[in-house]
Design a protein around this motif. Structure first.
Motif, PDB file in Angstrom:
ATOM      1  N   SER A 154       3.178  25.709  51.634  1.00  0.00           N
ATOM      2  CA  SER A 154       2.888  26.439  50.395  1.00  0.00           C
ATOM      3  C   SER A 154       2.988  25.514  49.191  1.00  0.00           C
ATOM      4  O   SER A 154       2.186  25.621  48.252  1.00  0.00           O
ATOM      5  CB  SER A 154       3.867  27.605  50.235  1.00  0.00           C
ATOM      6  OG  SER A 154       3.755  28.522  51.308  1.00  0.00           O
ATOM      7  N   GLY A 155       3.953  24.605  49.210  1.00  0.00           N
ATOM      8  CA  GLY A 155       4.087  23.641  48.119  1.00  0.00           C
ATOM      9  C   GLY A 155       2.869  22.751  47.994  1.00  0.00           C
ATOM     10  O   GLY A 155       2.404  22.446  46.884  1.00  0.00           O
ATOM     11  N   ILE A 156       2.312  22.321  49.136  1.00  0.00           N
ATOM     12  CA  ILE A 156       1.097  21.495  49.114  1.00  0.00           C
ATOM     13  C   ILE A 156      -0.066  22.294  48.528  1.00  0.00           C
ATOM     14  O   ILE A 156      -0.849  21.780  47.712  1.00  0.00           O
ATOM     15  CB  ILE A 156       0.766  21.002  50.534  1.00  0.00           C
ATOM     16  CG1 ILE A 156       1.854  20.017  51.014  1.00  0.00           C
ATOM     17  CG2 ILE A 156      -0.603  20.330  50.569  1.00  0.00           C
ATOM     18  CD1 ILE A 156       1.681  19.581  52.453  1.00  0.00           C
ATOM     19  N   PHE A 157      -0.175  23.575  48.923  1.00  0.00           N
ATOM     20  CA  PHE A 157      -1.251  24.421  48.383  1.00  0.00           C
ATOM     21  C   PHE A 157      -1.094  24.597  46.870  1.00  0.00           C
ATOM     22  O   PHE A 157      -2.082  24.563  46.120  1.00  0.00           O
ATOM     23  CB  PHE A 157      -1.252  25.790  49.066  1.00  0.00           C
ATOM     24  CG  PHE A 157      -1.876  25.770  50.431  1.00  0.00           C
ATOM     25  CD1 PHE A 157      -3.025  25.045  50.683  1.00  0.00           C
ATOM     26  CD2 PHE A 157      -1.300  26.483  51.476  1.00  0.00           C
ATOM     27  CE1 PHE A 157      -3.600  25.029  51.942  1.00  0.00           C
ATOM     28  CE2 PHE A 157      -1.868  26.471  52.744  1.00  0.00           C
ATOM     29  CZ  PHE A 157      -3.025  25.741  52.978  1.00  0.00           C
ATOM     30  N   ILE A 158       0.139  24.808  46.418  1.00  0.00           N
ATOM     31  CA  ILE A 158       0.375  25.002  44.987  1.00  0.00           C
ATOM     32  C   ILE A 158      -0.004  23.750  44.204  1.00  0.00           C
ATOM     33  O   ILE A 158      -0.660  23.818  43.153  1.00  0.00           O
ATOM     34  CB  ILE A 158       1.852  25.360  44.727  1.00  0.00           C
ATOM     35  CG1 ILE A 158       2.168  26.754  45.286  1.00  0.00           C
ATOM     36  CG2 ILE A 158       2.180  25.325  43.235  1.00  0.00           C
ATOM     37  CD1 ILE A 158       3.632  27.087  45.281  1.00  0.00           C
ATOM     38  N   LEU A 159       0.393  22.586  44.730  1.00  0.00           N
ATOM     39  CA  LEU A 159       0.114  21.333  44.039  1.00  0.00           C
ATOM     40  C   LEU A 159      -1.371  21.002  44.036  1.00  0.00           C
ATOM     41  O   LEU A 159      -1.900  20.475  43.057  1.00  0.00           O
ATOM     42  CB  LEU A 159       0.908  20.195  44.695  1.00  0.00           C
ATOM     43  CG  LEU A 159       2.435  20.302  44.559  1.00  0.00           C
ATOM     44  CD1 LEU A 159       3.111  19.266  45.435  1.00  0.00           C
ATOM     45  CD2 LEU A 159       2.850  20.117  43.110  1.00  0.00           C
ATOM     46  N   SER A 160      -2.055  21.300  45.133  1.00  0.00           N
ATOM     47  CA  SER A 160      -3.481  20.982  45.214  1.00  0.00           C
ATOM     48  C   SER A 160      -4.336  22.019  44.485  1.00  0.00           C
ATOM     49  O   SER A 160      -5.324  21.684  43.834  1.00  0.00           O
ATOM     50  CB  SER A 160      -3.916  20.887  46.681  1.00  0.00           C
ATOM     51  OG  SER A 160      -3.685  22.116  47.357  1.00  0.00           O
TER      52      SER A 160
END
Length: 279
Positions: free
Chosen positions: A112-118
């Motif tokens: 989820s963190g990767i999705f938020i950052l991207s």
């Protein structure tokens, strides 16, 4: 030369499926050192092309990439030593399944963190609302996001919350936000007079923006009141509740001066005649 070669190929530790020699140790250490400098160089090159906000997000994602690359390098080293990596995974399959279940939420947070950052749905400095909690984002990490609330408390939000619940981003479009103050007046009040007083309060308040222009809605005919909504815009949504409170103080004061009554629920109790006589 042969002596040096024999020294490098001397067996330090041997098993049925693997052999460890000084050459293998040096190659393994060299591979790890080379990987470290290559990753550092790659991070430096990419960071130079990014903005400050994007650079902070890239570092969080790159930390996860670092772990993945080092795991791959270690597996390659084990394979070169002669350790059967497939057999190693098969032997520890039950353990890995148990760890996987235990770390399920952990990996959800990271993904989820990767999705938020991207996806850039949330930025540092944004004012957000998650599960009724309002705060300003101060840090976005790979697993958690830190938010400072209006009470100046640090709220640590697991990143999977952003994927499983509704997120309100008050500053996604711009820092300006519309707010509403509701008030009811008695049926004997003149609606246009109420509108005039409410607009005067909003236009004279220092925190209310001139554009967009404040306006008043005659919301409904209530059971015991005429219901109005004062709609206005403020620049900083983080402190909008303070502005709403100040406007309510002013409404109460101005209504009292203008003779506008704010009704409250009342109950009339009718006693039977027998009870009245007994009393």
């Amino acid at each position: 030369m042969e002596q040096i070669n024999d020294l490098f190929n001397a067996v330090i530790l041997a098993g049925e499926d693997f052999v460890i020699t000084p050459r293998i140790i040096l190659i393994s250490i060299g591979s790890l050192i080379l990987t470290y400098f290559l990753l550092r160089f790659f991070r430096h090159i990419i960071s130079r092309t990014l903005s400050r906000d994007a650079r902070d997000k890239f570092r969080s994602v790159f930390a996860f990439v670092n772990y993945f690359v080092y795991i791959v390098i270690l597996l390659i080293i084990f394979s070169n030593i002669g350790i059967n990596v497939t057999a190693l995974f098969a032997a520890s399959a039950a353990l890995l399944v148990g760890i996987g279940f235990a770390l399920q939420t952990f990996f959800q947070d990271i993904i989820s963190g990767i999705f938020i950052l991207s996806d850039q749905a949330v930025h540092v400095g944004d004012v957000i609302e998650v599960e009724g909690k309002i705060g300003r984002v101060v840090n976005i990490r790979l697993r958690t996001t830190r938010v400072v609330t209006r009470e100046n408390k640090i709220l640590v939000i697991p990143n999977h919350k952003f994927m499983s619940t509704i997120l309100y981003n008050y500053t996604e479009n711009e820092s300006m936000i519309r707010e509403v103050v509701e008030v009811g007046v008695s049926y004997g009040s003149i609606p246009y007079k109420v509108k005039e007083v409410l607009l005067s309060i909003a236009k004279n308040h220092h925190a209310v923006l001139e554009t967009p222009v404040p306006f008043v809605l005659f919301d409904d005919f209530g059971d015991s009141s005429l219901n109005f909504k004062l709609v206005f815009a403020v620049k900083d949504s983080f402190f909008s509740h303070v502005v709403q409170s100040e406007i309510r103080y002013l409404i109460f004061e101005k209504f009292s001066l203008e003779g506008i009554t704010i009704p409250f629920p009342q109950r009339t109790l009718h006693l039977p005649q027998s009870l009245k006589k007994h009393k």
